[in-house]
Design an enzyme around this catalytic site. Structure first.
Site, PDB file in Angstrom:
ATOM      1  N   HIS A  93       0.814  -1.221   0.000  1.00 11.01           N
ATOM      2  CA  HIS A  93       0.000   0.000   0.000  1.00 11.01           C
ATOM      3  C   HIS A  93       0.845   1.268   0.000  1.00 11.01           C
ATOM      4  O   HIS A  93       0.445   2.279  -0.569  1.00 11.01           O
ATOM      5  CB  HIS A  93      -1.030  -0.043   1.125  1.00 11.01           C
ATOM      6  CG  HIS A  93      -2.124  -1.004   0.771  1.00 11.01           C
ATOM      7  ND1 HIS A  93      -2.168  -2.277   1.267  1.00 11.01           N
ATOM      8  CD2 HIS A  93      -3.125  -0.904  -0.111  1.00 11.01           C
ATOM      9  CE1 HIS A  93      -3.188  -2.903   0.715  1.00 11.01           C
ATOM     10  NE2 HIS A  93      -3.793  -2.096  -0.126  1.00 11.01           N
ATOM     11  N   GLU A  97     -10.092 -12.235  -8.017  1.00 11.94           N
ATOM     12  CA  GLU A  97      -8.693 -12.035  -7.613  1.00 11.94           C
ATOM     13  C   GLU A  97      -8.128 -13.265  -6.916  1.00 11.94           C
ATOM     14  O   GLU A  97      -7.069 -13.204  -6.311  1.00 11.94           O
ATOM     15  CB  GLU A  97      -8.551 -10.798  -6.728  1.00 11.94           C
ATOM     16  CG  GLU A  97      -9.458 -10.792  -5.515  1.00 11.94           C
ATOM     17  CD  GLU A  97      -9.270  -9.551  -4.629  1.00 11.94           C
ATOM     18  OE1 GLU A  97      -8.254  -8.852  -4.750  1.00 11.94           O
ATOM     19  OE2 GLU A  97     -10.159  -9.301  -3.795  1.00 11.94           O
ATOM     20  N   ASP A 133      -3.729  -9.470  -6.313  1.00  9.80           N
ATOM     21  CA  ASP A 133      -3.930 -10.708  -5.569  1.00  9.80           C
ATOM     22  C   ASP A 133      -3.990 -11.923  -6.495  1.00  9.80           C
ATOM     23  O   ASP A 133      -3.466 -12.974  -6.155  1.00  9.80           O
ATOM     24  CB  ASP A 133      -5.218 -10.624  -4.738  1.00  9.80           C
ATOM     25  CG  ASP A 133      -4.960  -9.878  -3.439  1.00  9.80           C
ATOM     26  OD1 ASP A 133      -3.908 -10.122  -2.819  1.00  9.80           O
ATOM     27  OD2 ASP A 133      -5.796  -9.039  -3.052  1.00  9.80           O
ATOM     28  N   CYS A 142      -8.699  -3.819 -12.045  1.00 14.61           N
ATOM     29  CA  CYS A 142      -8.280  -2.738 -11.143  1.00 14.61           C
ATOM     30  C   CYS A 142      -6.943  -3.050 -10.486  1.00 14.61           C
ATOM     31  O   CYS A 142      -6.454  -2.281  -9.679  1.00 14.61           O
ATOM     32  CB  CYS A 142      -9.354  -2.453 -10.097  1.00 14.61           C
ATOM     33  SG  CYS A 142      -9.760  -3.885  -9.097  1.00 14.61           S
TER      34      CYS A 142
HETATM   35  C1  PEP Z   1      -5.974  -6.447  -6.390  1.00 19.29           C
HETATM   36  O1  PEP Z   1      -5.847  -7.404  -5.615  1.00 19.29           O
HETATM   37  O2  PEP Z   1      -5.545  -6.447  -7.552  1.00 19.29           O
HETATM   38  C2  PEP Z   1      -6.646  -5.206  -5.946  1.00 19.29           C
HETATM   39  C3  PEP Z   1      -6.918  -4.238  -6.788  1.00 19.29           C
HETATM   40  O3  PEP Z   1      -6.951  -5.079  -4.626  1.00 19.29           O
HETATM   41  P1  PEP Z   1      -5.910  -4.708  -3.466  1.00 19.29           P
HETATM   42  O4  PEP Z   1      -4.635  -4.261  -4.134  1.00 19.29           O
HETATM   43  O5  PEP Z   1      -6.552  -3.641  -2.661  1.00 19.29           O
HETATM   44  O6  PEP Z   1      -5.788  -6.006  -2.735  1.00 19.29           O
HETATM   45 MG    MG Z   2      -6.971  -7.523  -3.757  1.00 20.88          MG
END
Ligand code: PEP
Ligand code: MG
Length: 567
Positions: A185, A427, A451, A498
């Site tokens: 993050h 995911e 993920d 995403c």
């Molecule tokens: C992902 O897993 O690609 C995603 C967009 O969610 P996060 O990065 O918040 O786990």
């Molecule tokens: Mg994710």
């Protein structure tokens, strides 16, 4: 040196080593208890003064409530019982450090054992107070990231989102860390703030020296400590070129996102707070494809109420108007902890009690969030998205709850969008394998490659030892993505992506060929992705994809794509 380039751009500046804050000491016996008590009282006073300054800064940057949390630390340290007991221990000959520390430890163990989350949170507050007062007693100077001079390259073992929050981006030329990778993050935040960053640079904390000049390339992951004149000139030129390219991308601003043969795509943003919706529009995003709501929960000391959440979702919806806003329900667990929820420590948190699994078992919390989203849906173009789906039951249970809450709101005469769409993140490997079954139950898919790559390759996204496996260009991951998109298309539902791979120029022709309909990326990537999409016709993308899908290894795929795509 080489690490993982996580935030593009070239940084040239001076290193600032940010050491981990350690408050270790050797307990001593004291002879002069009066002098020791006065030393203790002075430290408490200094702690209170520091805290007042921090609270005022927080009041300006975050708000009154956040400032109150800091001011609560002053009440803790001035608790008459605590102060009295510390002084008794000093009178008995213990030094101020060990007297204060042992009293704090006592409070921490009492609060930690409590049943309710609010009391548990008090333990965290006492821990903060303990570190603050002990640092003053021990004369440890905390490095203030908010005060660093212009041209600083921050070098730290592990970067936390709160460190990033403290940074003034105009003063930071780059970030180097020993741990973390593209999808942590902090890396995502670094990209949003457009700070070049290289993570997982082995032993950077011991190889780098405070004040040394360093060059980092956030795309390639290279780090040069104490570069020579020629290298500085070379990279200064590269940096200028990069900035020129950014200026050239401006011609895609305000334009629709279309491929070379005229197919239109949706190009939206990933956000973490309602205000980021404004940033999405500023960078020319066409809406929001992923609102990571866990950040709203992380910023608080207890679960935000329905009204508080409603206000946040409504704010994002109002900023976006009729543009899409996909709100993902709470995705906690894995690398995202929320201390006040008191999640149990697990052997295997990425495979544990997290995300939709946690929400379906904690109905009160889930109901509050879904009601808040439904209420906000009266003010914009909102969709609901469930994270980490692995089986059909989870979708059915989540949707049943949404239906139940819709009936409840109708009965109460509260407005909401009756046609609100409910989709899922695909995911996990399981979701990829049963994508055909899930597509029948969902209004849309969004592929979370961050993920999906990890769960398909069984490679932890934050572990640098297995980062050679963690790539969305692995043949296994590409097959997963293709089958998810095919399942969505066979069921006539929209399918977006995403995960970070949606912004990778090497991936874009493959996604066009597979039939993706929406790209959701970080705000600063919008114009670059729009340009990449405009470079491709379906025919050309198909040709390249056919070749890619016949290749057996990630390096063959990467080499081939790099030879045909000049990024
Ligand atoms: C992902 O897993 O690609 C995603 C967009 O969610 P996060 O990065 O918040 O786990
Ligand atoms: Mg994710």
């Amino acid at each position: 040196m080489k690490g993982i380039g996580v935030s593009a751009g070239i940084g040239i500046g001076k290193i600032l080593l940010v050491e981990e804050h350690s408050v270790e000491y050797t307990p001593k016996q004291v002879e002069d208890a009066v002098a020791e008590k006065s030393r203790f009282r002075n430290s408490v006073e200094q702690f209170c003064n520091n805290t007042r300054v921090q609270a005022e800064a927080l009041r300006k940057s975050a708000g009154d409530k956040e400032a109150e949390i800091m001011l609560g630390h002053i009440s803790i340290v001035n608790d008459p019982f605590l102060l009295g007991e510390v002084e008794k221990l000093i009178d008995a000959g213990q030094c101020a450090e060990s007297s204060f520390d042992s009293m704090c430890e006592m409070f921490i163990s009492i609060f930690s054992a409590a049943e309710d989350d609010l009391t548990k949170q008090r333990a965290t507050d006492v821990r903060d107070v303990r570190t603050g007062v002990l640092s003053i007693l021990l004369g440890i100077k905390e490095v203030k990231l908010s005060d660093v001079p212009e041209g600083t390259v921050i070098c730290v073992k592990e970067l936390t989102p709160s460190m990033i929050a403290e940074i003034k981006k105009e003063n930071i030329a780059g970030i180097l860390t020993e741990t973390g990778s593209t999808t942590s993050h902090s890396a995502i935040l670094a990209r949003v703030m457009e700070i070049p960053a290289v993570m997982s640079v082995p032993d950077i904390m011991t190889s780098a020296e405070n004040g040394s000049v360093v060059i980092l390339d956030g795309s390639k992951g290279t780090v040069i400590i104490s570069p020579d004149e020629a290298q500085i000139a070379d990279y200064t030129e590269k940096r200028e070129k990069l900035l020129r390219e950014i200026r050239e991308l401006q011609k895609y601003r305000g334009k629709p996102t279309v491929s070379a043969d005229g197919t239109e795509y949706e190009l939206v943003c990933n956000i973490g707070k309602p205000d980021d919706a404004a940033k999405a529009l500023e960078f020319d995003g066409e809406g929001v494809g992923l609102f990571r709501t866990e950040f709203l929960f992380m910023d608080k000391t207890s679960v935000p109420s329905e009204d508080e959440q409603f206000a946040e979702y409504k704010k994002a919806a109002m900023i976006l108007g009729s543009r899409p806003l996909i709100i993902r329900t709470l995705d906690i667990g894995g690398d995202k902890d929320i201390p006040y929820l008191g999640l149990a420590k697990e052997e295997n948190p990425f495979m544990g009690f997290r995300a939709i699994r946690y929400c379906l078992k904690n109905r009160d919390l889930f109901r509050i969030q879904l009601r808040a989203i439904l209420r906000a849906s009266a003010f914009g173009n909102i969709s609901i998205m469930f994270p980490l789906i692995t089986c059909v039951e989870e979708v059915r249970e989540g949707k049943a709850l949404v239906e139940q809450l819709k009936a409840e709101l109708t009965e109460q005469g509260i407005e909401f969008d009756r046609n609100i769409k409910v989709g899922i993140m695909t995911e996990t490997a399981a979701a990829g394998i049963i994508a055909d079954l899930l597509a029948r139950e969902s209004d849309f898919f969004s592929i979370g490659t961050n993920d999906l790559t990890g769960y398909t390759m069984a490679a932890d996204r934050g572990n640098s030892d297995v980062s050679y496996l963690y790539s969305a260009l692995q043949p296994a991951v590409l097959r997963m993505i293709r089958s998810i998109i095919t399942a969505a298309r066979n069921n006539n539902i929209p399918v977006g992506m995403c995960g970070e791979a949606a912004a990778d120029p090497l991936m874009i022709p493959l996604l066009i060929s597979f039939g993706l309909t929406e790209f959701s990326v970080s705000a600063p990537s919008i114009l670059r992705v729009r340009k990449c999409i405009s470079d491709w016709t379906k025919e050309k993308a198909d040709e390249i994809t056919d070749k890619v899908m016949s290749l057996a290894t990630e390096s063959e795929v990467r080499e081939y794509l790099s030879s045909v795509i000049v990024a």
